[in-house]
Design an enzyme around this catalytic site. Structure first.
Site, PDB file in Angstrom:
ATOM      1  NE  ARG A  69      -2.243  -1.359   3.594  1.00  0.00           N
ATOM      2  CZ  ARG A  69      -1.684  -0.572   4.491  1.00  0.00           C
ATOM      3  NH1 ARG A  69      -1.791   0.751   4.379  1.00  0.00           N
ATOM      4  NH2 ARG A  69      -1.047  -1.054   5.520  1.00  0.00           N
ATOM      5  CE1 TYR A 197       0.539  -6.123  -2.073  1.00  0.00           C
ATOM      6  CE2 TYR A 197      -0.517  -4.124  -1.278  1.00  0.00           C
ATOM      7  CZ  TYR A 197      -0.035  -5.390  -1.043  1.00  0.00           C
ATOM      8  OH  TYR A 197      -0.158  -5.936   0.193  1.00  0.00           O
ATOM      9  CE  LYS A 206      -6.908  -3.830   5.483  1.00  0.00           C
ATOM     10  NZ  LYS A 206      -5.548  -4.219   5.503  1.00  0.00           N
ATOM     11  CG  HIS A 226      -6.859  -3.107  10.257  1.00  0.00           C
ATOM     12  ND1 HIS A 226      -5.565  -2.649  10.313  1.00  0.00           N
ATOM     13  CD2 HIS A 226      -6.838  -4.145   9.381  1.00  0.00           C
ATOM     14  CE1 HIS A 226      -4.797  -3.371   9.511  1.00  0.00           C
ATOM     15  NE2 HIS A 226      -5.541  -4.284   8.940  1.00  0.00           N
ATOM     16  CB  SER A 248      -0.476  -3.603   7.977  1.00  0.00           C
ATOM     17  OG  SER A 248      -1.649  -2.885   7.674  1.00  0.00           O
ATOM     18  CB  CYS A 250       1.056  -6.117  14.039  1.00  0.00           C
ATOM     19  SG  CYS A 250       2.200  -4.785  13.614  1.00  0.00           S
ATOM     20  N   GLY A 251       0.204  -9.553  13.174  1.00  0.00           N
ATOM     21  CA  GLY A 251      -0.236 -10.807  13.774  1.00  0.00           C
ATOM     22  C   GLY A 251      -1.717 -11.117  13.772  1.00  0.00           C
ATOM     23  CG  ASP A 277      -7.131  -7.348   7.116  1.00  0.00           C
ATOM     24  OD1 ASP A 277      -6.134  -7.150   7.839  1.00  0.00           O
ATOM     25  OD2 ASP A 277      -7.424  -6.619   6.161  1.00  0.00           O
ATOM     26  NE  ARG A 370       0.130  -8.606   2.497  1.00  0.00           N
ATOM     27  CZ  ARG A 370      -0.361  -8.276   3.679  1.00  0.00           C
ATOM     28  NH1 ARG A 370      -1.420  -8.891   4.153  1.00  0.00           N
ATOM     29  NH2 ARG A 370       0.208  -7.332   4.401  1.00  0.00           N
ATOM     30  N   GLY A 496       0.784 -19.887  19.000  1.00  0.00           N
ATOM     31  CA  GLY A 496      -0.148 -20.707  19.780  1.00  0.00           C
ATOM     32  C   GLY A 496      -0.177 -20.325  21.253  1.00  0.00           C
TER      33      GLY A 496
HETATM   34  P1  GTP Z   1      -2.053  -7.713   7.535  1.00  0.00           P
HETATM   35  O1  GTP Z   1      -2.583  -8.778   6.631  1.00  0.00           O
HETATM   36  O2  GTP Z   1      -1.006  -6.865   6.894  1.00  0.00           O
HETATM   37  O3  GTP Z   1      -3.139  -6.867   8.128  1.00  0.00           O
HETATM   38  O4  GTP Z   1      -1.205  -8.454   8.696  1.00  0.00           O
HETATM   39  P2  GTP Z   1      -1.607  -9.320   9.988  1.00  0.00           P
HETATM   40  O5  GTP Z   1      -1.896  -8.404  11.130  1.00  0.00           O
HETATM   41  O6  GTP Z   1      -2.640 -10.314   9.635  1.00  0.00           O
HETATM   42  O7  GTP Z   1      -0.226 -10.054  10.347  1.00  0.00           O
HETATM   43  P3  GTP Z   1       0.201 -11.596  10.233  1.00  0.00           P
HETATM   44  O8  GTP Z   1      -0.606 -12.476  11.127  1.00  0.00           O
HETATM   45  O9  GTP Z   1       0.257 -11.957   8.805  1.00  0.00           O
HETATM   46  O10 GTP Z   1       1.684 -11.550  10.834  1.00  0.00           O
HETATM   47  C1  GTP Z   1       2.689 -10.748  10.294  1.00  0.00           C
HETATM   48  C2  GTP Z   1       4.027 -11.175  10.785  1.00  0.00           C
HETATM   49  O11 GTP Z   1       4.066 -11.195  12.218  1.00  0.00           O
HETATM   50  C3  GTP Z   1       4.422 -12.571  10.322  1.00  0.00           C
HETATM   51  O12 GTP Z   1       5.755 -12.547   9.883  1.00  0.00           O
HETATM   52  C4  GTP Z   1       4.279 -13.418  11.558  1.00  0.00           C
HETATM   53  O13 GTP Z   1       5.164 -14.495  11.554  1.00  0.00           O
HETATM   54  C5  GTP Z   1       4.567 -12.437  12.700  1.00  0.00           C
HETATM   55  N1  GTP Z   1       3.830 -12.807  13.933  1.00  0.00           N
HETATM   56  C6  GTP Z   1       2.509 -13.075  14.035  1.00  0.00           C
HETATM   57  N2  GTP Z   1       2.167 -13.419  15.299  1.00  0.00           N
HETATM   58  C7  GTP Z   1       3.307 -13.360  16.028  1.00  0.00           C
HETATM   59  C8  GTP Z   1       3.606 -13.599  17.416  1.00  0.00           C
HETATM   60  O14 GTP Z   1       2.747 -13.927  18.237  1.00  0.00           O
HETATM   61  N3  GTP Z   1       4.894 -13.407  17.795  1.00  0.00           N
HETATM   62  C9  GTP Z   1       5.879 -13.037  16.911  1.00  0.00           C
HETATM   63  N4  GTP Z   1       7.113 -12.879  17.369  1.00  0.00           N
HETATM   64  N5  GTP Z   1       5.623 -12.815  15.586  1.00  0.00           N
HETATM   65  C10 GTP Z   1       4.366 -12.966  15.163  1.00  0.00           C
HETATM   66  C1  SPV Z   2      -2.756  -4.594   5.372  1.00  0.00           C
HETATM   67  O1  SPV Z   2      -1.792  -3.974   4.898  1.00  0.00           O
HETATM   68  O2  SPV Z   2      -3.264  -4.298   6.475  1.00  0.00           O
HETATM   69  C2  SPV Z   2      -3.312  -5.738   4.630  1.00  0.00           C
HETATM   70  C3  SPV Z   2      -2.868  -5.963   3.263  1.00  0.00           C
HETATM   71  O3  SPV Z   2      -4.168  -6.432   5.154  1.00  0.00           O
HETATM   72  S1  SPV Z   2      -3.590  -4.857   2.146  1.00  0.00           S
HETATM   73  O4  SPV Z   2      -4.737  -5.499   1.532  1.00  0.00           O
HETATM   74  O5  SPV Z   2      -2.571  -4.561   1.133  1.00  0.00           O
HETATM   75  O6  SPV Z   2      -4.009  -3.663   2.828  1.00  0.00           O
HETATM   76 MN    MN Z   3      -4.677  -5.681   7.262  1.00  0.00          MN
END
Ligand code: GTP
Ligand code: SPV
Ligand code: MN
Length: 587
Positions: A69, A197, A206, A226, A248, A250-251, A277, A370, A496
């Site tokens: 983005r 993208y 979004k 979000h 984004s 952050c897990g 999401d 992704r 987990g």
């Molecule tokens: P968007 O799709 O961008 O909104 O991201 P998201 O918030 O769904 O994040 P996602 O779960 O894909 O995690 C992003 C990154 O954070 C990955 O590289 C994960 O491995 C890492 N991550 C997720 N959960 C944890 C956790 O509990 N601890 C740590 N250390 N890393 C984590």
């Molecule tokens: C984010 O960036 O928070 C996502 C991916 O979930 S996107 O669809 O590119 O916004």
């Molecule tokens: Mn997101």
């Protein structure tokens, strides 16, 4: 496919503007999808993967300048700048339309216009909203087919109503200098040019489900957030639902599909994913908050997804998935990314399309590569996923990436304090948006890039929702899985094991466990977080990620106040009161 006059006249204008060679209505049928995949493979837009290992899976590479983005080029176009607020880029609507139409003029010449009717949320649910996206990209069509509910039933449901979101996308020349993602909340309109993208071009996500929907929610008395939605089933078979907002990358996807640690599994705990999401949230007839996931698939971060961190997500990508900007493995026609396993291919093709070897010194997959996977593929998808009424929410959780400061978990004193905790969120930036990575920035409710109106008014809307909910309001918490020690190692194993924290959260909601009152809110007594079977955490190390360092928090409070000062008189009184309370508590 429709006689809806508002749709047909809008389409006529756009056709006149962009002059497509062909026009195709997307009905979402398997035959049509298959035909589009074929065309995209012929043009090189998609690569067909090994159909025995990964049936109906494809790889797509975006332009190298178009991988995330672009917040700096995303605009909220409202009549006044104040309506968009100090945290959004703003353009005056008539000027924006003029500029965008100039850029998009004749841009579909030699191309096909695809018209995608889609529903965010189950078709016909009172939560749901209809959108039409026009695009010149088959990649966009195939992603929208996974991420939303596409087809003629959407148009039949809409009938001749004018209540639908207008989405106009043109790849143009993928020129970074002319890339714009513009939202017109008063016109229910989105225009996106010069990108291909995900978050910039899948306009249901979004742009609509957060930026436009947050504005609609404010006016109509609901919320677009979000947030992931997960259900936690206890050994008695009772399921409690939690919404969680993290910025984004952050897990959210990882938490939403969490696999309980062995010790929890044995006792009968299960976790069900409703969404990963976005949440649309309303007050139900019983006065409680209910949430749906308006999406129909997952657009998840690939790097770091593996059989240990998130086996459910991995399993979801084994069929009908589009991979974007990951590494291609010519040896077997499959894909790879950093953190998938310890066996990178000896000879791969990286996300830019260049030959790659393990020692070449650059990542094979882009950090924001992704997968787009159908929700129904996920082994832990909730039985309530299609429930048009949504699920009742017991707790709301905020969180971010903070190497220092924020403890593993704490609870707000009440709804108002919880709104403050969300408004004061900050997190280290990630590869999900273009720009520097790892810089701490304020990101209220993880909505900084996604709030379609003035953030001060958004906070007031949160307070107003709390007033309506009264004692039925969910409890609000904050978590941080990302605290690091002096050597830069994560202090909490995460993934987990985060269920241990969720268990404490649910117990707090049910008044089953005590807590310590501190300057920032209620913290767990370390002995109340169940550490049975955990690796690498002791009660002492847990205590050190549950500390509140008053000196650090004083600096934080100054940073929060400085951020609030941007909003001037528009800052809600309730927020002012909360920051004063925090500063007093820290004295
Ligand atoms: P968007 O799709 O961008 O909104 O991201 P998201 O918030 O769904 O994040 P996602 O779960 O894909 O995690 C992003 C990154 O954070 C990955 O590289 C994960 O491995 C890492 N991550 C997720 N959960 C944890 C956790 O509990 N601890 C740590 N250390 N890393 C984590
Ligand atoms: C984010 O960036 O928070 C996502 C991916 O979930 S996107 O669809 O590119 O916004
Ligand atoms: Mn997101």
């Amino acid at each position: 496919m429709t006689q809806n006059k508002s749709i047909l006249s809008w389409l006529d204008e756009k056709i006149e503007l962009v002059k497509p060679d062909n026009i195709v209505w997307i009905d979402g049928s398997e035959a049509q999808i298959e035909e589009l995949r074929k065309i995209a493979c012929e043009s090189g837009e998609l690569t067909k993967l090994n159909q025995e290992v990964l049936p109906d899976c494809y790889l797509h590479r975006t332009a190298v300048n178009d991988v995330a983005r672009v917040e700096g080029r995303t605009f909220i176009c409202t009549p006044t700048k104040e309506e968009a607020g100090p945290t959004n880029n703003w353009m005056e609507p008539s000027e924006a339309y003029k500029m965008l139409y100039e850029i998009a003029k004749d841009s579909y010449k030699g191309r096909t216009m695809y018209i995608i009717p889609y529903s965010m949320g189950p078709v016909g649910s009172e939560f749901s909203k209809v959108g039409i996206e026009i695009t010149d990209s088959i990649y966009v069509v195939l992603n929208m087919v996974i991420m939303t509910r596409v087809g003629k039933d959407v148009l039949d449901f809409l009938g001749d109503s004018e209540d639908w979101i207008r989405g106009f996308h043109s790849r143009c020349e993928i020129n970074e200098e002319k890339r714009y993602i513009c939202q017109f909340p008063q016109d229910n309109t989105i225009i996106s040019v010069n990108s291909g993208y995900g978050g910039n071009v899948l306009l249901g996500k979004k742009c609509f489900a957060l930026r436009i929907a947050s504005y609609l929610g404010k006016n109509e008395g609901w919320m677009a957030e979000h947030m992931l939605i997960l259900g936690i089933e206890n050994p008695k078979g009772e399921v409690k639902y939690v919404c969680a907002a993290f910025p984004s990358a952050c897990g959210k996807t990882n938490l939403a599909m969490l696999i309980p640690p062995e010790y929890y599994k044995k006792r009968g705990y299960k976790v069900w994913c409703v969404g990963d999401d976005i949440s649309w949230i309303r007050i139900g007839e019983d006065g409680r908050l209910y949430a749906i996931n308006p999406e129909n698939g997952f657009f998840g971060v690939a790097p770091g997804t593996n059989a240990k961190s998130n086996p459910n997500a991995l399993e979801a990508t084994r069929k009908g998935t589009i991979f974007t900007n990951v590494m291609y493995k010519p040896e077997d026609g499959t894909v790879w990314w950093e953190g998938l396993d310890k066996n990178p291919p000896a000879n791969g093709i990286d996300w830019k399309g260049n030959p790659w070897t393990p020692d070449c010194g650059v990542p094979g997959a882009h950090p924001n590569s992704r997968f787009t996977a159908p929700a129904k593929n996920c082994p832990c998808i909730s039985s309530e996923f299609e429930n048009p009424q949504g699920v009742p929410i017991s707790a709301i959780v905020f969180g971010g990436r903070r190497a220092k400061l924020a403890p593993l978990v704490y609870q707000s004193r009440d709804w108002k304090h919880g709104v403050f905790v969300g408004s004061a969120m900050a997190s280290e930036t990630t590869a999900a948006a273009s720009g520097a990575v790892g810089v701490v920035r304020r990101d209220p409710m993880a909505m900084l890039p996604f709030c379609g109106y003035n953030m001060a008014d958004y906070w007031q809307h949160w307070f107003d929702m709390g007033e309506k909910l009264g004692d039925k309001a969910p409890k609000i918490f904050n978590v941080n899985w990302f605290r690091k020690d002096e050597d830069g190692n994560f202090m909490w194993p995460g993934f987990g094991d985060n269920l241990r924290v969720l268990e404490w959260i649910i117990k707090r909601c049910d008044d089953e466990v005590g807590a310590k009152e501190t300057a920032i809110g209620y913290l767990p007594n370390p002995s109340d977080i169940d550490l049975e079977g955990i690796e690498g955490v002791t009660e002492e190390s847990l205590a050190s990620i549950l500390d509140v360092d008053k000196e650090l928090w004083k600096t934080e409070a100054d940073g929060i106040e400085e951020f609030y000062s941007k909003f001037g008189d528009r800052l809600p009184q309730g927020i002012r009161e909360q920051i004063d309370t925090l500063k007093n508590n820290l004295k």
